[in-house]
Design a protein around this motif. Sequence first.
Motif, PDB file in Angstrom:
ATOM      1  N   ARG A 210      44.667  32.164  44.134  1.00  0.00           N
ATOM      2  CA  ARG A 210      43.981  32.132  42.848  1.00  0.00           C
ATOM      3  C   ARG A 210      44.109  33.491  42.171  1.00  0.00           C
ATOM      4  O   ARG A 210      43.945  34.519  42.800  1.00  0.00           O
ATOM      5  CB  ARG A 210      42.503  31.810  43.064  1.00  0.00           C
ATOM      6  CG  ARG A 210      41.675  31.944  41.808  1.00  0.00           C
ATOM      7  CD  ARG A 210      40.172  31.768  42.126  1.00  0.00           C
ATOM      8  NE  ARG A 210      39.396  32.025  40.961  1.00  0.00           N
ATOM      9  CZ  ARG A 210      38.775  33.166  40.693  1.00  0.00           C
ATOM     10  NH1 ARG A 210      38.835  34.172  41.533  1.00  0.00           N
ATOM     11  NH2 ARG A 210      38.079  33.326  39.594  1.00  0.00           N
ATOM     12  N   GLY A 211      44.401  33.485  40.889  1.00  0.00           N
ATOM     13  CA  GLY A 211      44.468  34.740  40.151  1.00  0.00           C
ATOM     14  C   GLY A 211      43.083  35.193  39.723  1.00  0.00           C
ATOM     15  O   GLY A 211      42.162  34.383  39.570  1.00  0.00           O
ATOM     16  N   PHE A 212      42.935  36.484  39.546  1.00  0.00           N
ATOM     17  CA  PHE A 212      41.674  37.058  39.097  1.00  0.00           C
ATOM     18  C   PHE A 212      41.903  37.775  37.777  1.00  0.00           C
ATOM     19  O   PHE A 212      42.977  38.313  37.528  1.00  0.00           O
ATOM     20  CB  PHE A 212      41.132  38.057  40.131  1.00  0.00           C
ATOM     21  CG  PHE A 212      40.802  37.430  41.451  1.00  0.00           C
ATOM     22  CD1 PHE A 212      39.611  36.752  41.638  1.00  0.00           C
ATOM     23  CD2 PHE A 212      41.687  37.512  42.510  1.00  0.00           C
ATOM     24  CE1 PHE A 212      39.302  36.170  42.866  1.00  0.00           C
ATOM     25  CE2 PHE A 212      41.390  36.940  43.735  1.00  0.00           C
ATOM     26  CZ  PHE A 212      40.195  36.264  43.901  1.00  0.00           C
TER      27      PHE A 212
ATOM     28  N   THR B 113      34.341  40.758  38.837  1.00  0.00           N
ATOM     29  CA  THR B 113      33.750  41.208  40.089  1.00  0.00           C
ATOM     30  C   THR B 113      34.114  40.214  41.177  1.00  0.00           C
ATOM     31  O   THR B 113      33.973  39.008  40.990  1.00  0.00           O
ATOM     32  CB  THR B 113      32.213  41.314  39.978  1.00  0.00           C
ATOM     33  OG1 THR B 113      31.906  42.274  38.965  1.00  0.00           O
ATOM     34  CG2 THR B 113      31.593  41.753  41.291  1.00  0.00           C
ATOM     35  N   VAL B 114      34.612  40.727  42.291  1.00  0.00           N
ATOM     36  CA  VAL B 114      34.946  39.902  43.448  1.00  0.00           C
ATOM     37  C   VAL B 114      34.203  40.463  44.658  1.00  0.00           C
ATOM     38  O   VAL B 114      33.736  41.594  44.636  1.00  0.00           O
ATOM     39  CB  VAL B 114      36.468  39.861  43.712  1.00  0.00           C
ATOM     40  CG1 VAL B 114      37.203  39.204  42.556  1.00  0.00           C
ATOM     41  CG2 VAL B 114      37.025  41.249  43.965  1.00  0.00           C
ATOM     42  N   VAL B 115      34.096  39.669  45.694  1.00  0.00           N
ATOM     43  CA  VAL B 115      33.431  40.112  46.917  1.00  0.00           C
ATOM     44  C   VAL B 115      34.437  40.077  48.058  1.00  0.00           C
ATOM     45  O   VAL B 115      35.049  39.047  48.316  1.00  0.00           O
ATOM     46  CB  VAL B 115      32.216  39.222  47.255  1.00  0.00           C
ATOM     47  CG1 VAL B 115      31.577  39.655  48.568  1.00  0.00           C
ATOM     48  CG2 VAL B 115      31.202  39.267  46.123  1.00  0.00           C
TER      49      VAL B 115
ATOM     50  N   ALA C 173      43.795  45.136  38.788  1.00  0.00           N
ATOM     51  CA  ALA C 173      45.048  44.459  38.456  1.00  0.00           C
ATOM     52  C   ALA C 173      45.225  43.291  39.412  1.00  0.00           C
ATOM     53  O   ALA C 173      44.732  43.318  40.538  1.00  0.00           O
ATOM     54  CB  ALA C 173      46.228  45.418  38.563  1.00  0.00           C
ATOM     55  N   CYS C 174      45.901  42.263  38.939  1.00  0.00           N
ATOM     56  CA  CYS C 174      46.185  41.100  39.787  1.00  0.00           C
ATOM     57  C   CYS C 174      47.578  40.595  39.443  1.00  0.00           C
ATOM     58  O   CYS C 174      47.841  40.202  38.314  1.00  0.00           O
ATOM     59  CB  CYS C 174      45.135  40.011  39.571  1.00  0.00           C
ATOM     60  SG  CYS C 174      45.333  38.606  40.679  1.00  0.00           S
ATOM     61  N   THR C 175      48.468  40.647  40.436  1.00  0.00           N
ATOM     62  CA  THR C 175      49.835  40.177  40.256  1.00  0.00           C
ATOM     63  C   THR C 175      50.083  39.077  41.283  1.00  0.00           C
ATOM     64  O   THR C 175      49.221  38.778  42.094  1.00  0.00           O
ATOM     65  CB  THR C 175      50.850  41.319  40.469  1.00  0.00           C
ATOM     66  OG1 THR C 175      50.851  41.666  41.854  1.00  0.00           O
ATOM     67  CG2 THR C 175      50.504  42.545  39.630  1.00  0.00           C
ATOM     68  N   GLY C 176      51.257  38.546  41.286  1.00  0.00           N
ATOM     69  CA  GLY C 176      51.604  37.547  42.284  1.00  0.00           C
ATOM     70  C   GLY C 176      51.714  38.131  43.683  1.00  0.00           C
ATOM     71  O   GLY C 176      51.731  37.407  44.675  1.00  0.00           O
ATOM     72  N   GLU C 177      51.788  39.456  43.769  1.00  0.00           N
ATOM     73  CA  GLU C 177      51.963  40.120  45.057  1.00  0.00           C
ATOM     74  C   GLU C 177      50.728  40.833  45.569  1.00  0.00           C
ATOM     75  O   GLU C 177      50.607  41.085  46.764  1.00  0.00           O
ATOM     76  CB  GLU C 177      53.112  41.126  44.958  1.00  0.00           C
ATOM     77  CG  GLU C 177      54.444  40.470  44.676  1.00  0.00           C
ATOM     78  CD  GLU C 177      55.562  41.493  44.533  1.00  0.00           C
ATOM     79  OE1 GLU C 177      55.312  42.692  44.738  1.00  0.00           O
ATOM     80  OE2 GLU C 177      56.677  41.078  44.209  1.00  0.00           O
TER      81      GLU C 177
END
Length: 76
Positions: free
Chosen positions: A2-4, A9-11, A31-35
């Motif tokens: 899942r992308g963010f 905010t994540v845990v 940042a959120c990439t496929g990697e």
Amino acid sequence: MRGFEVGETVVRRDVYRSGRVWSEQALRVIACTGEAVVTACAPGAQARRPALYAQARADGDRTVRSEAFDALATGQ
């Protein structure tokens, strides 16, 4: 995966072998990439840890830290 969204905010949860959550920490997505998901921990961000482990970190006492891991291993 899942992308963010940036700024979300994540845990982060650390899970022991038994599947029980051992610690949790609130993080901000930078940042959120496929990697990779790149996060940052802001000063004062909420976190939960076992009491013995938190005490060991605060006191710098490695003996108490070992007790914390022993308690975790036995499910206490």
